[in-house]
Design a protein around this motif. Sequence first.
Motif, PDB file in Angstrom:
ATOM      1  N   VAL A  99      42.289  75.276  34.195  1.00  0.00           N
ATOM      2  CA  VAL A  99      43.153  76.124  33.705  1.00  0.00           C
ATOM      3  C   VAL A  99      43.104  77.660  33.538  1.00  0.00           C
ATOM      4  O   VAL A  99      43.119  78.612  33.336  1.00  0.00           O
ATOM      5  CB  VAL A  99      44.614  75.358  33.091  1.00  0.00           C
ATOM      6  CG1 VAL A  99      45.450  76.584  34.087  1.00  0.00           C
ATOM      7  CG2 VAL A  99      44.745  74.107  34.623  1.00  0.00           C
ATOM      8  N   ILE A 100      42.794  77.784  31.795  1.00  0.00           N
ATOM      9  CA  ILE A 100      42.132  78.694  30.822  1.00  0.00           C
ATOM     10  C   ILE A 100      41.249  79.456  31.853  1.00  0.00           C
ATOM     11  O   ILE A 100      41.542  80.778  31.617  1.00  0.00           O
ATOM     12  CB  ILE A 100      41.939  78.135  29.497  1.00  0.00           C
ATOM     13  CG1 ILE A 100      42.764  77.667  28.771  1.00  0.00           C
ATOM     14  CG2 ILE A 100      41.841  79.205  28.950  1.00  0.00           C
ATOM     15  CD1 ILE A 100      42.985  76.957  27.764  1.00  0.00           C
ATOM     16  N   GLY A 101      39.860  78.747  32.728  1.00  0.00           N
ATOM     17  CA  GLY A 101      39.235  79.531  32.825  1.00  0.00           C
ATOM     18  C   GLY A 101      39.555  80.257  34.004  1.00  0.00           C
ATOM     19  O   GLY A 101      39.290  81.364  34.759  1.00  0.00           O
ATOM     20  N   LEU A 102      40.457  79.668  35.104  1.00  0.00           N
ATOM     21  CA  LEU A 102      41.423  80.121  35.948  1.00  0.00           C
ATOM     22  C   LEU A 102      42.306  81.063  35.522  1.00  0.00           C
ATOM     23  O   LEU A 102      42.178  81.996  36.960  1.00  0.00           O
ATOM     24  CB  LEU A 102      41.753  79.009  36.811  1.00  0.00           C
ATOM     25  CG  LEU A 102      42.332  78.646  38.303  1.00  0.00           C
ATOM     26  CD1 LEU A 102      41.326  79.090  38.916  1.00  0.00           C
ATOM     27  CD2 LEU A 102      43.251  77.891  38.777  1.00  0.00           C
ATOM     28  N   VAL A 103      42.548  81.366  34.693  1.00  0.00           N
ATOM     29  CA  VAL A 103      43.356  82.815  34.464  1.00  0.00           C
ATOM     30  C   VAL A 103      42.934  83.861  33.859  1.00  0.00           C
ATOM     31  O   VAL A 103      43.320  85.124  33.957  1.00  0.00           O
ATOM     32  CB  VAL A 103      44.905  82.332  33.797  1.00  0.00           C
ATOM     33  CG1 VAL A 103      45.828  80.927  34.505  1.00  0.00           C
ATOM     34  CG2 VAL A 103      44.240  80.871  33.114  1.00  0.00           C
ATOM     35  N   MET A 104      41.593  83.735  33.437  1.00  0.00           N
ATOM     36  CA  MET A 104      41.296  84.293  33.169  1.00  0.00           C
ATOM     37  C   MET A 104      40.075  85.377  33.960  1.00  0.00           C
ATOM     38  O   MET A 104      40.041  85.550  34.539  1.00  0.00           O
ATOM     39  CB  MET A 104      39.873  83.800  31.510  1.00  0.00           C
ATOM     40  CG  MET A 104      39.865  83.303  30.810  1.00  0.00           C
ATOM     41  SD  MET A 104      38.723  82.659  30.062  1.00  0.00           S
ATOM     42  CE  MET A 104      37.508  84.044  29.225  1.00  0.00           C
ATOM     43  N   GLN A 105      40.295  86.740  32.832  1.00  0.00           N
ATOM     44  CA  GLN A 105      39.649  87.673  34.060  1.00  0.00           C
ATOM     45  C   GLN A 105      38.651  88.675  33.488  1.00  0.00           C
ATOM     46  O   GLN A 105      38.002  87.830  32.087  1.00  0.00           O
ATOM     47  CB  GLN A 105      40.788  88.447  34.025  1.00  0.00           C
ATOM     48  CG  GLN A 105      42.467  88.723  34.049  1.00  0.00           C
ATOM     49  CD  GLN A 105      42.139  87.919  36.286  1.00  0.00           C
ATOM     50  OE1 GLN A 105      41.560  88.835  37.045  1.00  0.00           O
ATOM     51  NE2 GLN A 105      42.896  87.076  36.162  1.00  0.00           N
ATOM     52  N   PRO A 106      37.925  88.943  34.025  1.00  0.00           N
ATOM     53  CA  PRO A 106      36.823  89.820  33.535  1.00  0.00           C
ATOM     54  C   PRO A 106      37.410  90.776  32.174  1.00  0.00           C
ATOM     55  O   PRO A 106      36.039  90.679  31.388  1.00  0.00           O
ATOM     56  CB  PRO A 106      35.848  91.028  34.217  1.00  0.00           C
ATOM     57  CG  PRO A 106      36.906  90.351  35.661  1.00  0.00           C
ATOM     58  CD  PRO A 106      38.115  89.836  36.030  1.00  0.00           C
ATOM     59  N   GLU A 107      37.835  91.281  32.074  1.00  0.00           N
ATOM     60  CA  GLU A 107      38.293  91.695  30.314  1.00  0.00           C
ATOM     61  C   GLU A 107      38.538  91.419  29.835  1.00  0.00           C
ATOM     62  O   GLU A 107      38.248  91.033  28.088  1.00  0.00           O
ATOM     63  CB  GLU A 107      39.220  92.585  31.307  1.00  0.00           C
ATOM     64  CG  GLU A 107      40.277  92.519  31.068  1.00  0.00           C
ATOM     65  CD  GLU A 107      40.851  92.307  32.782  1.00  0.00           C
ATOM     66  OE1 GLU A 107      41.899  91.921  33.018  1.00  0.00           O
ATOM     67  OE2 GLU A 107      40.479  92.194  33.557  1.00  0.00           O
ATOM     68  N   HIS A 108      39.078  89.848  29.587  1.00  0.00           N
ATOM     69  CA  HIS A 108      38.645  88.838  28.516  1.00  0.00           C
ATOM     70  C   HIS A 108      37.352  88.924  27.950  1.00  0.00           C
ATOM     71  O   HIS A 108      37.433  88.748  26.512  1.00  0.00           O
ATOM     72  CB  HIS A 108      39.192  87.894  28.992  1.00  0.00           C
ATOM     73  CG  HIS A 108      40.808  87.760  29.342  1.00  0.00           C
ATOM     74  ND1 HIS A 108      41.412  87.063  30.575  1.00  0.00           N
ATOM     75  CD2 HIS A 108      42.163  88.317  29.101  1.00  0.00           C
ATOM     76  CE1 HIS A 108      42.885  87.331  30.877  1.00  0.00           C
ATOM     77  NE2 HIS A 108      43.212  88.143  30.304  1.00  0.00           N
ATOM     78  N   PHE A 109      36.469  88.744  29.297  1.00  0.00           N
ATOM     79  CA  PHE A 109      35.218  88.576  28.247  1.00  0.00           C
ATOM     80  C   PHE A 109      34.769  90.030  27.746  1.00  0.00           C
ATOM     81  O   PHE A 109      33.660  89.539  26.387  1.00  0.00           O
ATOM     82  CB  PHE A 109      33.861  88.103  29.862  1.00  0.00           C
ATOM     83  CG  PHE A 109      34.517  86.897  30.313  1.00  0.00           C
ATOM     84  CD1 PHE A 109      33.475  85.734  29.497  1.00  0.00           C
ATOM     85  CD2 PHE A 109      35.262  86.176  31.096  1.00  0.00           C
ATOM     86  CE1 PHE A 109      34.050  84.203  30.735  1.00  0.00           C
ATOM     87  CE2 PHE A 109      35.405  85.146  31.546  1.00  0.00           C
ATOM     88  CZ  PHE A 109      34.381  84.189  30.854  1.00  0.00           C
TER      89      PHE A 109
ATOM     90  N   PRO B  28      44.910  76.185  44.282  1.00  0.00           N
ATOM     91  CA  PRO B  28      46.083  77.048  44.732  1.00  0.00           C
ATOM     92  C   PRO B  28      47.333  76.315  43.755  1.00  0.00           C
ATOM     93  O   PRO B  28      48.230  77.451  43.747  1.00  0.00           O
ATOM     94  CB  PRO B  28      46.309  75.921  45.939  1.00  0.00           C
ATOM     95  CG  PRO B  28      44.785  75.944  46.219  1.00  0.00           C
ATOM     96  CD  PRO B  28      44.370  75.777  45.257  1.00  0.00           C
ATOM     97  N   VAL B  29      47.582  75.324  43.403  1.00  0.00           N
ATOM     98  CA  VAL B  29      48.592  74.618  42.588  1.00  0.00           C
ATOM     99  C   VAL B  29      48.929  75.884  41.394  1.00  0.00           C
ATOM    100  O   VAL B  29      50.321  76.075  41.111  1.00  0.00           O
ATOM    101  CB  VAL B  29      48.947  73.341  42.561  1.00  0.00           C
ATOM    102  CG1 VAL B  29      49.873  73.352  41.630  1.00  0.00           C
ATOM    103  CG2 VAL B  29      48.449  72.382  44.084  1.00  0.00           C
ATOM    104  N   TRP B  30      47.663  75.445  40.636  1.00  0.00           N
ATOM    105  CA  TRP B  30      47.600  76.563  39.369  1.00  0.00           C
ATOM    106  C   TRP B  30      48.446  78.030  39.426  1.00  0.00           C
ATOM    107  O   TRP B  30      49.009  78.081  38.787  1.00  0.00           O
ATOM    108  CB  TRP B  30      46.553  75.955  38.829  1.00  0.00           C
ATOM    109  CG  TRP B  30      46.487  74.971  37.986  1.00  0.00           C
ATOM    110  CD1 TRP B  30      45.658  74.252  39.053  1.00  0.00           C
ATOM    111  CD2 TRP B  30      46.725  74.499  37.388  1.00  0.00           C
ATOM    112  NE1 TRP B  30      45.452  72.597  37.934  1.00  0.00           N
ATOM    113  CE2 TRP B  30      46.773  72.352  36.838  1.00  0.00           C
ATOM    114  CE3 TRP B  30      47.712  74.728  36.473  1.00  0.00           C
ATOM    115  CZ2 TRP B  30      47.282  72.035  36.671  1.00  0.00           C
ATOM    116  CZ3 TRP B  30      48.783  73.242  35.873  1.00  0.00           C
ATOM    117  CH2 TRP B  30      48.363  71.997  35.720  1.00  0.00           C
ATOM    118  N   LYS B  31      47.378  78.565  40.890  1.00  0.00           N
ATOM    119  CA  LYS B  31      48.168  79.942  40.632  1.00  0.00           C
ATOM    120  C   LYS B  31      48.503  80.612  41.078  1.00  0.00           C
ATOM    121  O   LYS B  31      49.229  81.477  41.076  1.00  0.00           O
ATOM    122  CB  LYS B  31      46.937  80.145  42.396  1.00  0.00           C
ATOM    123  CG  LYS B  31      45.329  80.291  41.451  1.00  0.00           C
ATOM    124  CD  LYS B  31      44.400  80.770  42.620  1.00  0.00           C
ATOM    125  CE  LYS B  31      44.588  82.892  43.159  1.00  0.00           C
ATOM    126  NZ  LYS B  31      43.529  82.660  41.945  1.00  0.00           N
TER     127      LYS B  31
END
Length: 419
Positions: free
Chosen positions: A250-260, A209-212
């Motif tokens: 954190v990088i994984g946390l901010v990634m979105q499906p379109e990045h894959f 929650p802090v990172w988000k």
Amino acid sequence: MSDTRSSSPVTPRRSAEEGGGPAQTGARWPLPEEAFWSEAADPHGVAPGQRTDESAAELTAPQRAIPAAGRPERPEADPEPVAEAEPPKRKRDPFLDNVKFLLIALVPMGHSLVPTLAADSSRALYVFIYTFHMPLFVLISGYLSRNFWNSNAKTNKLVDTFLVPYVIVEVGYAVLRYALGQKWSLTIIDPAWLNWYLLALLFWRLSTPVWKRMKYPVPVSIAIYLFAGLSAISGDFSMDRFFGLMPFFVIGLVMQPEHFELLNRRWVKILAVFTLVAAAAVAILVAPHTKLAPFYYKASYHSMDLSWYMGIGLRTGLLICGLAMCFAVLALVPRRDTWYTDLGTRTLYCYLLHGIPVLIAKDQGWLSLPWLYGPLGVLAICATCFALAIVLCLPVTRNVFKWVLEPRLTWLYRRPSRN
């Protein structure tokens, strides 16, 4: 990662031509199934509001028949109540399950190579694996933790699939070491060997929650990662790994499906091949002369005999190399169903149980035989560990150990309020 009662507009179903993989699945993984990555924790599949062709046909309201010309429309009787159609079962995305199995197969390989690290071939493969395999584990865990706090069931898993298995495995490995003739040692706050990941992932998810809420979470996490090396952080509660691998989570946390989906392009795949080949060549060149401490992502600069600026430079380079290899692997992993896709749904068991045969093999000297010190020995160790990973990810293994590693503690929690 808050429950809401308001209904959201239905999202139109995407066509098959728009691409597969995570881009179609929406948010959904502990880490291996129930602890690392799981359908129950962050399920892949049809996003809320989307419908398959079959379910859409079933849920379409019946059309009123058009009356024939000149014939008065007869009033229709009230329709009988129809049972509400069950929502379609979510379908797992094979892509991330493929990634999980290939990564978990590298874990027993890395641990089994330790007795033969005096051989250049073994040391080179060890450096190659440790540059990216745990960082990619953590990155995927971060991606699948994006909505972790959105349901009570997921937060309950912080105890069910982290703390309880952690204590059981910690005690189990202490007993095993003692049975093998080693000194009795049990310190719950200082995780032994492979058990560090359960605690580190627990604290990463608690920090979600802090990172988000941050505007720039990735730069902040990288800054913390770099400056954490200025002091010797204790291994208690896996705090050294918590800070050392933080940027990947954190990088994984901010990634979105379109990045894959960006990684699913031909030119990216070609570049990924060259990246991994270059990484292997560099590992072969530097392995005989390099220390292994930096590849564990936890040692302080002082403990590695580095000045602060040399340490920051080393950690920066390691972060860049680790991310490049992570994305290269993600680009090359198949996105379709494969023979090992189902195995990727039970990686928790391989992670927590592989230490038993590996510890026994080390204690008995089976991994220190003279012929294992060379390319042929490396090949034999890798083949054996790959077979071990398959066995530990089979359904029968889960049936035998599920009561220990995935306990159901529903009695421990209050039922959520319906208000």
